[in-house]
Write an enzyme that holds these catalytic residues in place. Structure first.
Site, PDB file in Angstrom:
ATOM      1  N   CYS A 114       0.811  -1.220   0.000  1.00 28.05           N
ATOM      2  CA  CYS A 114       0.000   0.000   0.000  1.00 28.05           C
ATOM      3  C   CYS A 114       0.843   1.268   0.000  1.00 28.05           C
ATOM      4  O   CYS A 114       0.354   2.337  -0.382  1.00 28.05           O
ATOM      5  CB  CYS A 114      -0.944   0.004   1.200  1.00 28.05           C
ATOM      6  SG  CYS A 114      -2.128  -1.367   1.193  1.00 28.05           S
ATOM      7  N   HIS A 250      -3.272   7.458   2.092  1.00 26.04           N
ATOM      8  CA  HIS A 250      -3.670   6.136   1.613  1.00 26.04           C
ATOM      9  C   HIS A 250      -5.095   5.882   2.064  1.00 26.04           C
ATOM     10  O   HIS A 250      -5.447   6.074   3.229  1.00 26.04           O
ATOM     11  CB  HIS A 250      -2.724   5.078   2.179  1.00 26.04           C
ATOM     12  CG  HIS A 250      -3.174   3.675   1.952  1.00 26.04           C
ATOM     13  ND1 HIS A 250      -3.617   3.221   0.729  1.00 26.04           N
ATOM     14  CD2 HIS A 250      -3.263   2.613   2.793  1.00 26.04           C
ATOM     15  CE1 HIS A 250      -3.955   1.953   0.823  1.00 26.04           C
ATOM     16  NE2 HIS A 250      -3.755   1.566   2.067  1.00 26.04           N
ATOM     17  N   ASN A 280     -10.019   0.095  -0.441  1.00 32.69           N
ATOM     18  CA  ASN A 280      -8.557   0.131  -0.368  1.00 32.69           C
ATOM     19  C   ASN A 280      -7.990  -0.439  -1.660  1.00 32.69           C
ATOM     20  O   ASN A 280      -8.071  -1.646  -1.899  1.00 32.69           O
ATOM     21  CB  ASN A 280      -8.082  -0.683   0.841  1.00 32.69           C
ATOM     22  CG  ASN A 280      -6.575  -0.633   1.025  1.00 32.69           C
ATOM     23  OD1 ASN A 280      -5.825  -0.214   0.153  1.00 32.69           O
ATOM     24  ND2 ASN A 280      -6.120  -1.090   2.181  1.00 32.69           N
TER      25      ASN A 280
END
Length: 323
Positions: A114, A250, A280
Site C-alpha cells: 500500500c 492512503h 482500499n
C-alpha cells in the site's frame, strides 16, 4: 538553482464493475451498515475477467499523459507500483511501456504494497534530481480482487481494484518551499511486522496465496507511523502542519484517515477522501485520490500537498510536494 520534479499531469482508471456493500450480504455474515461503520467504505470496483493490472495501469497512464499534453514517446522512465503484477516476469511496467508506444525509455515495477506509490514517487524524484531521468511516468495499479479470501469478512470487503498515474518532469527551481515540485520524501520499513499484513503464498512457495491481515494491529501501527512520517517529511522540507493545504492519505479506512489527520492537526476539510467509493486499492489509492482531488477542484496549482501511506512489510512513508 536546483532541479525539482514537477507534477505535469495526473489521471486514473476504475474498472466498470461497481460492487456495493450489499453484494456481500448474500455470502457473508455482514451488512452494509457494518462495513461502513468500521471502514467508511460503501462501494469498490472489481476488474473484469481477463482484465489485468497492466490493463488498468495503461488506462490511467494514458489519462495522465493526456492531462500533461504528452504521449508515450515523451517519457524516459516508467515506474509501476503494484503487488499484483500480471506475471512473475516481465514487469507489468514494461507491458505499459509497450501499450503507450514507448520504445526509448526504461520501465520497472516497485513493490511496497500500500506504500508502493509513495516509494515510487521517492524513487522517481531521486532519478530526476540526480539527472538520470527528465520525464517519469509514475503509476500505482492493483487487482486485489484476485487475492481475496471471499470467506473472510474482515478483509474481502475492504479492497478494490483501480489505477492512478502521475507525470513528473525535471524543472529548474530556486530551491525554496514556494516553488513547485517534490520538496521532501521519507521512507521506512520494519520487517519484524511482516506477519501483520501479507499474502500467504508466492512463486517460491508454489502457491498463489490469499491476503491475510491482523486488522487491529495494523490499525494501531498505521495512525502512529503515518502521522510520524508525514511530520518528518514536512520537517525535511522546512515546513509545518499549518502550511499544509491538502493531505492525500492512503485510502484504507476512514477511521485511520480521521485519526491521522487529528494527530497532524489538519481538519478533515483539508483531507482528500475517496475510500467510500474505491475501498482500499493499495498502491493505486494515493494516485487515484490525487487525480480525483484535481477533478473535484480541491487540489490547485501552488497548493502544498502531503501524501502518506502504510502497507505490508510493514512499509510506510510520505511525500511533500508543491502542486
Amino acid at each position: 538553482m536546483t532541479i525539482r520534479a514537477i507534477v505535469r499531469g495526473v489521471g486514473h482508471y476504475l474498472p466498470d464493475r461497481v460492487v456495493p456493500n450489499s453484494e456481500f450480504e448474500a455470502t457473508l455474515d455482514t451488512t452494509d451498515a457494518w462495513i461502513k461503520a468500521r471502514s467508511g467504505i460503501e462501494r469498490r470496483h472489481f476488474a473484469a475477467t481477463g482484465q489485468t493490472t497492466s490493463d488498468l495501469a495503461t488506462r490511467a497512464a494514458k489519462d495522465a499523459l493526456s492531462d500533461a499534453g504528452m504521449d508515450g514517446s515523451d517519457i524516459d522512465t516508467i515506474i509501476l507500483a503494484t503487488s499484483t503484477a500480471d506475471l512473475t516476469f516481465p514487469s507489468s511496467a514494461t507491458m505499459v511501456q509497450r501499450n503507450i508506444g514507448n520504445t526509448t525509455g526504461y520501465a520497472f515495477d516497485i513493490q511496497a504494497v500500500c506504500a508502493g506509490f509513495v516509494f515510487a514517487l521517492a524513487n522517481a524524484n531521486a532519478l530526476i534530481i540526480s539527472g538520470q531521468a527528465k520525464r517519469v511516468l509514475v503509476i500505482g495499479a492493483e487487482t486485489f480482487s484476485r487475492i481475496m479470501d471471499w470467506t473472510d469478512r474482515g478483509t474481502c470487503v475492504l479492497f478494490g481494484d483501480g489505477a492512478g498515474a502521475m507525470v513528473l518532469e525535471a524543472a529548474q527551481s530556486a530551491d525554496n518551499p514556494d516553488d513547485r515540485g517534490i520538496l521532501a520524501t521519507d521512507l521506512n520499513s520494519d520487517g519484524t511486522y511482516c506477519d501483520l499484513l501479507y499474502v500467504d503464498g508466492g512463486v517460491s512457495t508454489q502457491n498463489t496465496g490469499m491476503l491475510r491481515m491482523q486488522g487491529k494491529e495494523v490499525f494501531r501501527h498505521a495512525v502512529e507511523k503515518l502521522a510520524s512520517t508525514a511530520t518528518t517529511a514536512l520537517q525535511k522540507a522546512g515546513l509545518g502542519h499549518e502550511d499544509v493545504d491538502w493531505v492525500v492519505p492512503h485510502q484504507a479506512n476512514i477511521r485511520i484517515i480521521q485519526s491521522t489527520a487529528k494527530k497532524l492537526g489538519v481538519p478533515m476539510e483539508r483531507v482528500v477522501v475517496t475510500v467510500q467509493d474505491h475501498g482500499n486499492t493499495s498502491a493505486a489509492s494515493i494516485p487515484l485520490a490525487l487525480s480525483v482531488g484535481v477533478q473535484r477542484g480541491q487540489i490547485k496549482r501552488g497548493d502544498l500537498v502531503v501524501t502518506e501511506a502504510i502497507g505490508g512489510g510493514l512499509a510506510w512513508g510520505a511525500v511533500v510536494l508543491r502542486w
